[in-house]
Design a protein around this motif. Structure first.
Motif, PDB file in Angstrom:
ATOM      1  N   TYR A  41      16.534   0.406   3.041  1.00  0.00           N
ATOM      2  CA  TYR A  41      15.236  -0.151   2.641  1.00  0.00           C
ATOM      3  C   TYR A  41      15.216  -1.657   2.401  1.00  0.00           C
ATOM      4  O   TYR A  41      14.171  -2.288   2.479  1.00  0.00           O
ATOM      5  CB  TYR A  41      14.707   0.578   1.398  1.00  0.00           C
ATOM      6  CG  TYR A  41      15.553   0.359   0.163  1.00  0.00           C
ATOM      7  CD1 TYR A  41      15.462  -0.806  -0.576  1.00  0.00           C
ATOM      8  CD2 TYR A  41      16.470   1.314  -0.255  1.00  0.00           C
ATOM      9  CE1 TYR A  41      16.254  -1.018  -1.691  1.00  0.00           C
ATOM     10  CE2 TYR A  41      17.255   1.124  -1.365  1.00  0.00           C
ATOM     11  CZ  TYR A  41      17.139  -0.054  -2.080  1.00  0.00           C
ATOM     12  OH  TYR A  41      17.923  -0.268  -3.174  1.00  0.00           O
TER      13      TYR A  41
ATOM     14  N   PRO B  26      11.273  -5.729   3.655  1.00  0.00           N
ATOM     15  CA  PRO B  26      10.446  -6.918   3.444  1.00  0.00           C
ATOM     16  C   PRO B  26      10.613  -7.977   4.523  1.00  0.00           C
ATOM     17  O   PRO B  26       9.827  -8.914   4.593  1.00  0.00           O
ATOM     18  CB  PRO B  26      10.942  -7.457   2.091  1.00  0.00           C
ATOM     19  CG  PRO B  26      11.657  -6.330   1.443  1.00  0.00           C
ATOM     20  CD  PRO B  26      12.204  -5.492   2.551  1.00  0.00           C
TER      21      PRO B  26
ATOM     22  N   ARG C  25      10.047   6.550  -2.660  1.00  0.00           N
ATOM     23  CA  ARG C  25       8.949   5.657  -3.026  1.00  0.00           C
ATOM     24  C   ARG C  25       8.901   4.410  -2.145  1.00  0.00           C
ATOM     25  O   ARG C  25       7.834   4.025  -1.667  1.00  0.00           O
ATOM     26  CB  ARG C  25       9.114   5.235  -4.493  1.00  0.00           C
ATOM     27  CG  ARG C  25       8.084   4.218  -4.940  1.00  0.00           C
ATOM     28  CD  ARG C  25       8.293   3.800  -6.381  1.00  0.00           C
ATOM     29  NE  ARG C  25       7.262   2.843  -6.787  1.00  0.00           N
ATOM     30  CZ  ARG C  25       7.209   2.272  -7.980  1.00  0.00           C
ATOM     31  NH1 ARG C  25       8.111   2.567  -8.887  1.00  0.00           N
ATOM     32  NH2 ARG C  25       6.256   1.420  -8.261  1.00  0.00           N
ATOM     33  N   VAL C  26      10.053   3.800  -1.939  1.00  0.00           N
ATOM     34  CA  VAL C  26      10.036   2.537  -1.195  1.00  0.00           C
ATOM     35  C   VAL C  26       9.705   2.766   0.281  1.00  0.00           C
ATOM     36  O   VAL C  26       8.941   2.006   0.882  1.00  0.00           O
ATOM     37  CB  VAL C  26      11.340   1.731  -1.415  1.00  0.00           C
ATOM     38  CG1 VAL C  26      12.550   2.359  -0.774  1.00  0.00           C
ATOM     39  CG2 VAL C  26      11.180   0.302  -0.928  1.00  0.00           C
TER      40      VAL C  26
ATOM     41  N   ARG D 221       6.052   3.085   0.985  1.00  0.00           N
ATOM     42  CA  ARG D 221       5.295   1.830   1.003  1.00  0.00           C
ATOM     43  C   ARG D 221       5.351   1.149   2.377  1.00  0.00           C
ATOM     44  O   ARG D 221       4.628   0.192   2.609  1.00  0.00           O
ATOM     45  CB  ARG D 221       5.824   0.847  -0.051  1.00  0.00           C
ATOM     46  CG  ARG D 221       5.589   1.233  -1.487  1.00  0.00           C
ATOM     47  CD  ARG D 221       4.129   1.286  -1.880  1.00  0.00           C
ATOM     48  NE  ARG D 221       3.358   0.112  -1.498  1.00  0.00           N
ATOM     49  CZ  ARG D 221       2.047  -0.006  -1.685  1.00  0.00           C
ATOM     50  NH1 ARG D 221       1.361   0.980  -2.224  1.00  0.00           N
ATOM     51  NH2 ARG D 221       1.402  -1.086  -1.326  1.00  0.00           N
ATOM     52  N   TYR D 222       6.253   1.592   3.227  1.00  0.00           N
ATOM     53  CA  TYR D 222       6.383   0.993   4.569  1.00  0.00           C
ATOM     54  C   TYR D 222       6.313   2.092   5.623  1.00  0.00           C
ATOM     55  O   TYR D 222       7.278   2.324   6.356  1.00  0.00           O
ATOM     56  CB  TYR D 222       7.712   0.245   4.687  1.00  0.00           C
ATOM     57  CG  TYR D 222       7.822  -0.991   3.825  1.00  0.00           C
ATOM     58  CD1 TYR D 222       7.425  -2.229   4.315  1.00  0.00           C
ATOM     59  CD2 TYR D 222       8.308  -0.918   2.531  1.00  0.00           C
ATOM     60  CE1 TYR D 222       7.530  -3.374   3.540  1.00  0.00           C
ATOM     61  CE2 TYR D 222       8.415  -2.057   1.738  1.00  0.00           C
ATOM     62  CZ  TYR D 222       8.025  -3.279   2.247  1.00  0.00           C
ATOM     63  OH  TYR D 222       8.123  -4.402   1.488  1.00  0.00           O
TER      64      TYR D 222
ATOM     65  N   ILE E 140      11.510  -3.176  -4.930  1.00  0.00           N
ATOM     66  CA  ILE E 140      10.955  -3.548  -3.625  1.00  0.00           C
ATOM     67  C   ILE E 140       9.630  -2.821  -3.401  1.00  0.00           C
ATOM     68  O   ILE E 140       8.652  -3.418  -2.930  1.00  0.00           O
ATOM     69  CB  ILE E 140      11.986  -3.304  -2.509  1.00  0.00           C
ATOM     70  CG1 ILE E 140      13.084  -4.376  -2.656  1.00  0.00           C
ATOM     71  CG2 ILE E 140      11.346  -3.358  -1.121  1.00  0.00           C
ATOM     72  CD1 ILE E 140      14.107  -4.372  -1.573  1.00  0.00           C
ATOM     73  N   ALA E 141       9.566  -1.546  -3.779  1.00  0.00           N
ATOM     74  CA  ALA E 141       8.301  -0.807  -3.658  1.00  0.00           C
ATOM     75  C   ALA E 141       7.226  -1.477  -4.521  1.00  0.00           C
ATOM     76  O   ALA E 141       6.085  -1.677  -4.088  1.00  0.00           O
ATOM     77  CB  ALA E 141       8.500   0.638  -4.083  1.00  0.00           C
ATOM     78  N   MET E 142       7.599  -1.864  -5.728  1.00  0.00           N
ATOM     79  CA  MET E 142       6.673  -2.513  -6.662  1.00  0.00           C
ATOM     80  C   MET E 142       6.144  -3.826  -6.091  1.00  0.00           C
ATOM     81  O   MET E 142       4.935  -4.085  -6.099  1.00  0.00           O
ATOM     82  CB  MET E 142       7.440  -2.762  -7.968  1.00  0.00           C
ATOM     83  CG  MET E 142       6.805  -3.709  -8.953  1.00  0.00           C
ATOM     84  SD  MET E 142       7.915  -3.880 -10.422  1.00  0.00           S
ATOM     85  CE  MET E 142       6.995  -5.122 -11.365  1.00  0.00           C
TER      86      MET E 142
ATOM     87  N   ASN F 218       6.050  -4.784  -2.975  1.00  0.00           N
ATOM     88  CA  ASN F 218       5.203  -4.497  -1.822  1.00  0.00           C
ATOM     89  C   ASN F 218       3.785  -4.153  -2.287  1.00  0.00           C
ATOM     90  O   ASN F 218       2.796  -4.651  -1.736  1.00  0.00           O
ATOM     91  CB  ASN F 218       5.814  -3.359  -1.011  1.00  0.00           C
ATOM     92  CG  ASN F 218       4.912  -2.888   0.120  1.00  0.00           C
ATOM     93  OD1 ASN F 218       3.888  -2.266  -0.127  1.00  0.00           O
ATOM     94  ND2 ASN F 218       5.282  -3.193   1.353  1.00  0.00           N
ATOM     95  N   GLU F 219       3.682  -3.320  -3.302  1.00  0.00           N
ATOM     96  CA  GLU F 219       2.375  -2.930  -3.854  1.00  0.00           C
ATOM     97  C   GLU F 219       1.612  -4.144  -4.395  1.00  0.00           C
ATOM     98  O   GLU F 219       0.443  -4.343  -4.097  1.00  0.00           O
ATOM     99  CB  GLU F 219       2.603  -1.977  -5.032  1.00  0.00           C
ATOM    100  CG  GLU F 219       2.096  -0.579  -4.818  1.00  0.00           C
ATOM    101  CD  GLU F 219       2.594   0.348  -5.914  1.00  0.00           C
ATOM    102  OE1 GLU F 219       1.910   0.475  -6.942  1.00  0.00           O
ATOM    103  OE2 GLU F 219       3.683   0.945  -5.749  1.00  0.00           O
TER     104      GLU F 219
END
Lengths: 381, 381
Positions: A96, A100, A124-125, A128-129, B74-76, B78-79
């Motif tokens: 992951y 970014p 979760r991560v 998001r992608y 990273i998820a945070m 991105n959000e």
């Protein structure tokens, strides 16, 4: 094709001992180079490869708790993506942390997910992608995240020719893997006991799994049928598997890819395991060994496993799990992504007059979820 | 102003116990809200704030080794960055993990670096992002990375009024902080011994620092002048400091910001320490206490520290280290960044005809290092 391969910095390529991902990447890179591709490997300086090696650190970090590997990985990805335009494809095995960066270049990034996806933070991560380009290492791996843009499943490959083929079956079972509750060494011992056939156990005991080992397994080792070998090196492991009657590894979790299964098959040794996770994709019941869900079923499997053709196992492994097959499948994926580059990130809104301040330009709100496609390099908005 | 504040998910805001960064952010957010700003805090759901709280996780992760905090972060990010356009400024306290996201929006991101910069991995990652907008917590912090685009130094602030002021000086010295070799508790004991004044030691002993504590410090505690209190809570710590003759904390490393120094001053208690790191910026020799490099110099300091004005220390802290001053300084920085938005990332090249394939458009090579500026929202290329 100009291909960049990205691996984490904890382990060198190929790994000295433990390091499943790094071994697969080593096999892939060697096969791609043999097929004539121009491959650049971003890894630690103590790696060995036929590709161009760009060292991102002198030596593998191992899992030193005093070094912040994430900081090194972000610096590394920043460096790589600054020059990403020179590649046709960026193929990352860094999980992951790559995400970014994928929109820092118009060149496509392909991300092979090597790990399990039922861990909440990882789940979760990735959610998001959803529209990055993912490869799964088995169809079964996708079950926890079916909504991702899975481009393909590419099964791992090994150099089958490097494994010693033993045409005669041995007289013992063997358990090879990590000493973890998920691999059920206790069941492996119970099955050996009930079928009256010796079981040689070779396993790494991690610091984390030592309490489990001491408490649950050590009391079971005091049995004439059970031989505890501790951790063995790669050569020892191959010998051990080649000379066995069967590999007995009764996993009880949905393993995304069982590397050791295909290594055993490459030696000609059939596999006894449970039909969980990737197992039904990798093995064929009655051809590469037997699957069973209970001790009884596995004991039944042991009784008839001598009938499995060891030549059949070897040729099955060569046909389905050689690294050249893996490399060709990845090249197919690379070509597909080159043709069809999807921009998954949200594009900025157009410049408009500021609603409050006359004479000033501002950006209109972004249109969330907008996705623009291009085919063969045509204009993107 | 619409301000987003971003903190890591390991510790709630404010922290129950240990958590320097989270306490500073708590103070900053409360002061910004008091000054009338519209503040959104991205933190864990067990945080308390006068701002709008957007919970990024139910509860603080602590430092649970079984949870991958980086994946959550990273998820945070991105959000948050998907909605970043609603803010005038994004102020991150999440250190380097923020960096890959800062170019996902045209809104400026400000990054306060709370940690030390002499750690090789951190130094490496910040060097890859020299042109992001950084705030240092002391000028001294910058010494290891002078080449970053440091926008300002903003010293931390506390709510001075919350600290108990004691106008009369006490009859003991106190050592308050982590039990680590860098804080030199051994020197603190030696100084107390030589000056014949009791020393009350309140310190958290981390798992990591237990061997140092057992080996080096425990043998020294068997002395009538030394009182070992172990870990004390926030109220206990303030009482302990307020009633002391002086805080004695002979650090031997370049601490980027010594929070406990200004807390002692807020209680009216002078400070005896070594002039390293941020100390010369935070303290004034002869006014807030004394600095010394050797045991002898510190013993000299103890002898004359009763002459320091406790009212002077309190008003010095109120004037220089109140959280309202910190908030105002940050607002100045936010305004500056709003007016002058620097795009530090490399812009993509223009669309041109493909040099080899007629009729196809492609991107010209990126012009590395190109930096475009805009003032007050005017057009960017």
């Amino acid at each position: 094709m100009h291909i960049a391969q990205l691996v984490p910095l904890q382990i060198a390529v190929p790994p000295c001992a433990y390091g499943g991902t790094e071994r697969v990447v080593y096999n892939l890179v060697e096969a791609l180079v043999r097929q004539g591709h121009d491959v650049t490997l971003y890894a630690t300086g103590d790696s060995h490869t036929s590709a161009r090696l760009v060292p991102m650190l002198d030596k593998a970090l191992r899992f030193d708790p005093n070094v912040d590997a994430t900081a090194h990985h972000i610096a590394m990805l920043n460096e790589i993506y600054a020059d990403a335009d020179q590649y046709d494809i960026i193929h990352s095995h860094m999980e992951y942390i790559t995400l970014p960066f994928v929109d820092k270049t118009r060149r496509p990034t392909l991300l092979t997910l090597h790990g399990r996806l039922d861990v909440p933070a990882w789940n979760r991560v990735y959610r998001r992608y959803p529209a990055a380009n993912y490869v799964s290492i088995s169809d079964a791996q996708r079950q926890f995240l079916p909504q991702l843009r899975w481009v393909r499943t590419v099964h791992h490959g090994i150099n089958v020719a490097d494994f010693p083929f033993q045409p005669e079956h041995g007289d013992y079972l063997t358990f090879v893997g990590r000493m973890s509750p998920e691999k059920r060494p206790d069941i492996a011992i119970e099955v050996a006991r009930r079928s009256g056939i010796p079981n040689k156990i070779a396993a790494k005991v991690d610091h984390k799994e030592r309490p489990f080992f001491e408490r649950e397994i050590v009391p079971l080792l005091d049995d004439p049928l059970v031989e505890w070998l501790g951790e063995v090196d790669e050569t020892g492991k191959r010998e051990l598997m080649a000379n066995a009657l069967a590999l007995l590894l009764p996993i009880n979790w949905p393993e995304p890819f069982g590397m050791v299964f295909i290594e055993a098959l490459a030696c000609g040794t059939p596999v006894l395991t449970c039909p969980l996770g990737s197992v039904p994709e990798l093995l064929m019941d009655g051809i590469t060994g037997y699957c069973g869900c209970t001790v009884e079923e596995l004991v039944e499997g042991v009784k008839k496993v001598w009938r499995i053709s060891r030549e059949g196992c070897r040729s099955y492994a060569a046909r389905r799990f050689d690294s050249s097959r893996m490399a060709s499948e990845y090249v197919d994926v690379y070509r597909e992504l080159q043709g069809h580059r999807r921009r998954y990130f949200v594009a900025p809104g157009p410049l408009i007059a500021h609603p409050a301040v006359p004479g000033i330009l501002t950006r209109a709100p972004r249109k969330a979820g907008r996705v623009a496609d291009s085919v063969h390099g045509a204009a993107l908005p």
